[in-house]
Scaffold this active site. Structure first.
Site, PDB file in Angstrom:
ATOM      1  N   GLU A   1      -2.495   4.002  -5.082  1.00 32.56           N
ATOM      2  CA  GLU A   1      -1.903   2.820  -5.720  1.00 32.56           C
ATOM      3  C   GLU A   1      -2.645   2.482  -7.007  1.00 32.56           C
ATOM      4  OE1 GLU A   1       1.003   1.061  -4.613  1.00 32.56           O
ATOM      5  OE2 GLU A   1       0.960   3.050  -3.728  1.00 32.56           O
TER       6      GLU A   1
ATOM      7  N   ASN B   1      10.450  -6.056 -10.193  1.00 32.36           N
ATOM      8  CA  ASN B   1       9.370  -6.954  -9.797  1.00 32.36           C
ATOM      9  C   ASN B   1       9.346  -8.212 -10.637  1.00 32.36           C
ATOM     10  OD1 ASN B   1       8.257  -5.142  -7.812  1.00 32.36           O
ATOM     11  ND2 ASN B   1       7.500  -3.914  -9.506  1.00 32.36           N
TER      12      ASN B   1
ATOM     13  N   ALA C   1      11.059  -7.631   2.828  1.00 30.07           N
ATOM     14  CA  ALA C   1      10.335  -8.784   3.384  1.00 30.07           C
ATOM     15  C   ALA C   1       9.394  -9.437   2.382  1.00 30.07           C
ATOM     16  CB  ALA C   1       9.553  -8.349   4.623  1.00 30.07           C
TER      17      ALA C   1
ATOM     18  N   ARG D   1       6.088 -12.134  -8.561  1.00 29.10           N
ATOM     19  CA  ARG D   1       6.203 -11.934 -10.011  1.00 29.10           C
ATOM     20  C   ARG D   1       7.545 -12.417 -10.574  1.00 29.10           C
ATOM     21  NH1 ARG D   1       4.191  -5.769  -9.477  1.00 29.10           N
ATOM     22  NH2 ARG D   1       4.869  -6.193  -7.342  1.00 29.10           N
TER      23      ARG D   1
HETATM   24  C1  UD1 Z   1       5.412   0.258  -3.954  1.00 32.02           C
HETATM   25  C2  UD1 Z   1       4.572   1.482  -3.600  1.00 32.02           C
HETATM   26  C3  UD1 Z   1       4.237   2.231  -4.882  1.00 32.02           C
HETATM   27  C4  UD1 Z   1       5.499   2.608  -5.599  1.00 32.02           C
HETATM   28  C5  UD1 Z   1       6.378   1.389  -5.848  1.00 32.02           C
HETATM   29  C6  UD1 Z   1       7.745   1.819  -6.383  1.00 32.02           C
HETATM   30  C7  UD1 Z   1       3.261   0.949  -1.590  1.00 32.02           C
HETATM   31  C8  UD1 Z   1       1.930   0.584  -1.070  1.00 32.02           C
HETATM   32  N1  UD1 Z   1       3.377   1.071  -2.912  1.00 32.02           N
HETATM   33  O1  UD1 Z   1       4.618  -0.611  -4.754  1.00 32.02           O
HETATM   34  O2  UD1 Z   1       3.489   3.384  -4.569  1.00 32.02           O
HETATM   35  O3  UD1 Z   1       5.195   3.224  -6.845  1.00 32.02           O
HETATM   36  O4  UD1 Z   1       6.599   0.678  -4.619  1.00 32.02           O
HETATM   37  O5  UD1 Z   1       8.545   0.716  -6.699  1.00 32.02           O
HETATM   38  O6  UD1 Z   1       4.172   1.141  -0.813  1.00 32.02           O
HETATM   39  N2  UD1 Z   1       7.631  -5.186   1.335  1.00 32.02           N
HETATM   40  C9  UD1 Z   1       7.814  -5.647   2.622  1.00 32.02           C
HETATM   41  N3  UD1 Z   1       6.741  -6.081   3.335  1.00 32.02           N
HETATM   42  C10 UD1 Z   1       5.485  -6.057   2.827  1.00 32.02           C
HETATM   43  C11 UD1 Z   1       5.295  -5.581   1.507  1.00 32.02           C
HETATM   44  C12 UD1 Z   1       6.405  -5.150   0.788  1.00 32.02           C
HETATM   45  O7  UD1 Z   1       8.939  -5.677   3.120  1.00 32.02           O
HETATM   46  O8  UD1 Z   1       4.562  -6.455   3.561  1.00 32.02           O
HETATM   47  C13 UD1 Z   1       8.811  -4.716   0.586  1.00 32.02           C
HETATM   48  C14 UD1 Z   1       9.073  -5.527  -0.669  1.00 32.02           C
HETATM   49  O9  UD1 Z   1       9.987  -6.595  -0.387  1.00 32.02           O
HETATM   50  C15 UD1 Z   1       9.691  -4.507  -1.602  1.00 32.02           C
HETATM   51  C16 UD1 Z   1       9.108  -3.183  -1.134  1.00 32.02           C
HETATM   52  O10 UD1 Z   1       8.577  -3.405   0.152  1.00 32.02           O
HETATM   53  O11 UD1 Z   1      11.100  -4.471  -1.473  1.00 32.02           O
HETATM   54  C17 UD1 Z   1       7.995  -2.677  -2.065  1.00 32.02           C
HETATM   55  O12 UD1 Z   1       6.989  -3.662  -2.113  1.00 32.02           O
HETATM   56  P1  UD1 Z   1       6.271  -4.058  -3.473  1.00 32.02           P
HETATM   57  O13 UD1 Z   1       5.277  -5.113  -3.187  1.00 32.02           O
HETATM   58  O14 UD1 Z   1       7.278  -4.326  -4.531  1.00 32.02           O
HETATM   59  O15 UD1 Z   1       5.493  -2.688  -3.757  1.00 32.02           O
HETATM   60  P2  UD1 Z   1       5.023  -2.137  -5.148  1.00 32.02           P
HETATM   61  O16 UD1 Z   1       3.782  -2.827  -5.555  1.00 32.02           O
HETATM   62  O17 UD1 Z   1       6.142  -2.128  -6.101  1.00 32.02           O
HETATM   63 CA    CA Z   2       8.277  -2.997  -6.142  1.00 29.69          CA
END
Ligand code: UD1
Ligand code: CA
Length: 458
Positions: free
Chosen positions: A154, A227, A10, A15
């Site tokens: 985090e 990312n 979602a 980035r």
């Molecule tokens: C997340 C993890 C981090 C981990 C990393 C690995 C959390 C808080 N952090 O960080 O510990 O090391 O992944 O790649 O979980 N997404 C949603 N809805 C939201 C937010 C995100 O669906 O509200 C989805 C994004 O589309 C993505 C995934 O969740 O596919 C991860 O989100 P992202 O923002 O990329 O998290 P990271 O900062 O990479």
């Molecule tokens: Ca990610």
């Protein structure tokens, strides 16, 4: 045990600096989110729920059909995203695997191993972790004095000491369904990003007295999260190597595997040779002993055995056994070269059949045409299939010889065994076996040149 999967897809992916949602970006022709879906399926997960939000009109078509879709209306963090899938899983009481839609390299066997470990210890959660020399950006695994997993912190919330930890959260988990949704109800957003972190579930479950485990993989590459565009290219490189290694192990020669880009659904038989710069996408299939490339892009195209496909671009084409293409051929949808046929240099073919052993060797356009067997089309000949409003068909029967520079104005049929003189414009059907000429008669004025000397200007 029954295993469901939730795929988080979602997020906006700011980035990426793209108008397209991140998970719709492709690695070797397959969208990131599809890689996650395929990994979940290969690991045996069922049902699969994809959580969509940002740009969902572009993401839903990629996943509906073989996954359930849940909508997260505003992107408030990964915990909130998993909660969005709760209704879709109501009544489900097995293990829940959570995958990131932006991490295409996860191996299905790793998911299975995580699930087996969770089941063995009846843990609330197993998180997949990896050691990274440059852990920046990832969540860190904080362990207690006895080495047990305490929580995940985090990057943006980490103290200097915590940021020095090199064991990272991959973003892949296997949860006990009940423990997951119980803990999610308690996750808050009191952190640097004001988000609801899925990672907080670990500390909550531990406080509730359930085992919380990490499964550390040596293959950190499979945890790569995309990312940025740089990471997208990195993921492509890793997947390219995996796919090409598998083809080589199965008997395919590649002059330079770094210059062969092969999609995950492509099939290649043994003793195929791939020259540099080939892109094989979609449902392309290549038969034994064929030589493909250099500089060739085939999409959804079937190539038979013993073919030569040199500097060719083809989409939804059929190239039967022993046919040859190029250099510089362009085969558009529904182009069909039958056994031993040839589409030579600077030849474009669309929605046409070139019969057994027939040749279109040089500089031609063939569209909406049926060519029989043993036909030769002279250099520079084209089918004029379009009158500005409609397309019309051309039929060239067996054994026809079409001289060079011929225009066949459709609709028109050239009867079997006929011969069309070079330079003709053919507007009427030609009787089988006839010689057809449609060109101005040549005339001559003897001595004309000497009688008309050209005077040079001073
Ligand atoms: C997340 C993890 C981090 C981990 C990393 C690995 C959390 C808080 N952090 O960080 O510990 O090391 O992944 O790649 O979980 N997404 C949603 N809805 C939201 C937010 C995100 O669906 O509200 C989805 C994004 O589309 C993505 C995934 O969740 O596919 C991860 O989100 P992202 O923002 O990329 O998290 P990271 O900062 O990479
Ligand atoms: Ca990610």
């Amino acid at each position: 045990m029954e295993t469901a999967a939730i795929i988080l897809a979602a997020g906006a992916g700011t980035r990426m600096k793209s108008k397209k949602p991140k998970v719709a970006h492709e690695v070797l022709g397959r969208p990131l989110v599809r890689w996650a879906v395929e990994a979940a399926k290969d690991a045996g997960a069922d049902p699969i729920v994809t959580v969509v939000g940002h740009g969902r009109e572009q993401v839903i078509p990629l996943v509906e059909g073989d996954t359930q879709v849940a909508v997260q209306t505003s992107q408030r963090g990964t915990a909130d995203a998993v909660l969005a899938a709760k209704d879709a899983l109501s009544g489900f009481d097995g293990a829940v695997v959570v995958l990131s839609g932006d991490s295409p390299l996860i191996r299905p066997e790793t998911i299975r191993e995580m699930c087996a470990l969770r089941e063995k210890h009846d843990a609330a959660v197993v998180v997949l972790t990896m050691e990274l020399t440059n852990p920046f950006g990832y969540g860190r695994i904080v362990r207690d004095g006895t080495g047990e997993v305490e929580r995940i912190v985090e990057q943006k919330d980490a103290t200097v000491e915590e940021a020095a930890i090199t064991e990272c959260n991959s973003g892949f988990y296997c949860f006990d369904a009940q423990a997951l949704f119980e803990a999610l109800a308690q996750v808050g957003s009191d952190n640097a990003q004001g988000e609801f972190y899925l990672t907080d579930v670990l500390a909550i479950a531990r406080a509730a007295g359930r085992p919380v485990l990490a499964y550390k993989t040596d293959d950190a590459e499979q945890c790569l999260g995309v990312n940025s565009r740089g990471q997208l290219a990195e993921a492509t490189r890793v997947m390219q190597r995996r796919i090409n290694d598998a083809h080589m192990a199965a008997g395919v020669t590649m002059w330079d595997p770094a210059c062969a880009y092969i999609g995950p659904e492509v099939t290649i038989e043994p003793d195929v040779e791939l020259l540099p710069n080939v892109i094989l996408m979609g449902a392309t299939a290549i038969g034994e002993d064929s030589v493909i490339g250099p500089n060739t892009r085939l999409t959804d195209t079937r190539v038979g055995r013993g073919c030569t496909v040199d500097e060719t671009v083809a989409t939804q084409a059929l190239i039967d056994d022993g046919a040859t293409c190029g250099p510089r051929a362009y085969l558009r949808p529904a182009a069909h070269l039958c056994e031993g046929a040839k589409a030579g240099t600077h030849v474009e073919i669309k929605k046409s059949t070139v019969g057994k052993g027939s040749k279109v060797p040089h500089l031609s356009y063939i569209g909406d045409t049926t060519i029989g067997e043993g036909v030769n089309i002279g250099a520079g000949s084209i089918t004029c299939n379009y009158d500005g409003a409609n397309k019309h068909a051309t039929v060239i029967e067996d054994g026809v010889f079409v001289g060079s520079d011929t225009m066949l104005v459709a609709p028109v049929t050239i009867g079997a065994g006929a011969l069309v003189g070079a330079g003709s414009t053919i507007t009427k059907d030609v009787t089988p076996g006839a010689l057809a000429l449609g060109r101005a008669r040549q005339s001559e004025i003897k001595g004309w040149v000497a009688a008309h000397p050209i005077e040079k200007k001073k």
